[in-house]
Design a protein around this motif. Structure first.
Motif, mmCIF file in Angstrom:
data_model
loop_
_atom_site.group_PDB
_atom_site.id
_atom_site.type_symbol
_atom_site.label_atom_id
_atom_site.label_comp_id
_atom_site.label_asym_id
_atom_site.label_seq_id
_atom_site.Cartn_x
_atom_site.Cartn_y
_atom_site.Cartn_z
ATOM 1 N N UNK A 1 40.326 45.345 33.514
ATOM 2 C CA UNK A 1 41.693 45.710 33.133
ATOM 3 C C UNK A 1 42.351 46.538 34.234
ATOM 4 N N UNK A 2 41.613 47.496 34.784
ATOM 5 C CA UNK A 2 42.148 48.311 35.878
ATOM 6 C C UNK A 2 42.461 47.449 37.098
ATOM 7 N N UNK A 3 41.583 46.493 37.407
ATOM 8 C CA UNK A 3 41.800 45.595 38.538
ATOM 9 C C UNK A 3 43.080 44.780 38.343
ATOM 10 N N UNK A 4 43.305 44.327 37.136
ATOM 11 C CA UNK A 4 44.533 43.577 36.829
ATOM 12 C C UNK A 4 45.764 44.430 37.108
ATOM 13 N N UNK A 5 45.776 45.618 36.547
ATOM 14 C CA UNK A 5 46.938 46.500 36.701
ATOM 15 C C UNK A 5 47.174 46.816 38.175
#
Length: 168
Positions: free
Chosen positions: A114-118
């Protein structure tokens, strides 16, 4: 825990993890991954396409997944409706090592993803799984994914889910 791209020299270790996951699916009574897919060529293709990722802890690979920042053609023909229409990340071939069993490694992986996406200004994750892959269904339910319908891979229906992320 560190998420990083896998290298070609890691194919044997990743293949062991996938073989363990394939055996787990079979032991659970699931039909997922019981037809020769995924295989070592799947891993090599993921590496060549830049989508092969590993989650490691102190140099030990605990999880493998294909993390794809591109459209998934099979998702274009969903029987149902996605929550969003824009860019998204796709996860395929998520498999945890036996060393990770019972340690919440898959959940940690999803949170890191999720952090990588953001960080990449992508605010949607789409995933699919077999109807009988109970462990994955539990994880994606617990993490707040929404059931959107069915997609088809290699002639089989799969449950499709999406999670919309906020810009943290």
């Amino acid at each position: 825990m560190q998420l990083r791209k896998a290298t070609i020299t890691e194919v044997p270790v990743i293949w062991e993890i996938l073989q363990y996951a394939i055996a787990q699916r079979k032991a659970d009574g699931s039909q997922q991954w019981q037809d020769g897919y995924p295989n070592e060529n799947s891993i090599r293709n993921d590496i060549y396409n830049g989508s092969a990722y590993v989650l490691e802890d102190n140099g030990t690979i605990l999880l493998y997944a294909a993390v794809i920042f591109d459209k998934e053609p099979a998702y274009e023909n969903i029987e149902g409706k996605w929550l969003t229409e824009g860019d998204y990340m796709v996860l395929h071939r998520v498999a945890a090592s036996p060393l990770a069993k019972g340690k919440g490694i898959a959940t940690q992986f999803f949170q890191i993803i999720e952090d990588l996406c953001v960080q990449n200004n992508v605010f949607s994750i789409k995933i699919d799984t077999n109807f009988d892959n109970v462990p994955m269904l539990k994880i994606i339910d617990r993490l707040g994914y929404t059931y959107c319908g069915e997609v088809y891979f290699r002639g089989s229906a799969r449950k499709a889910f999406e999670k919309v992320l906020s810009g943290k």
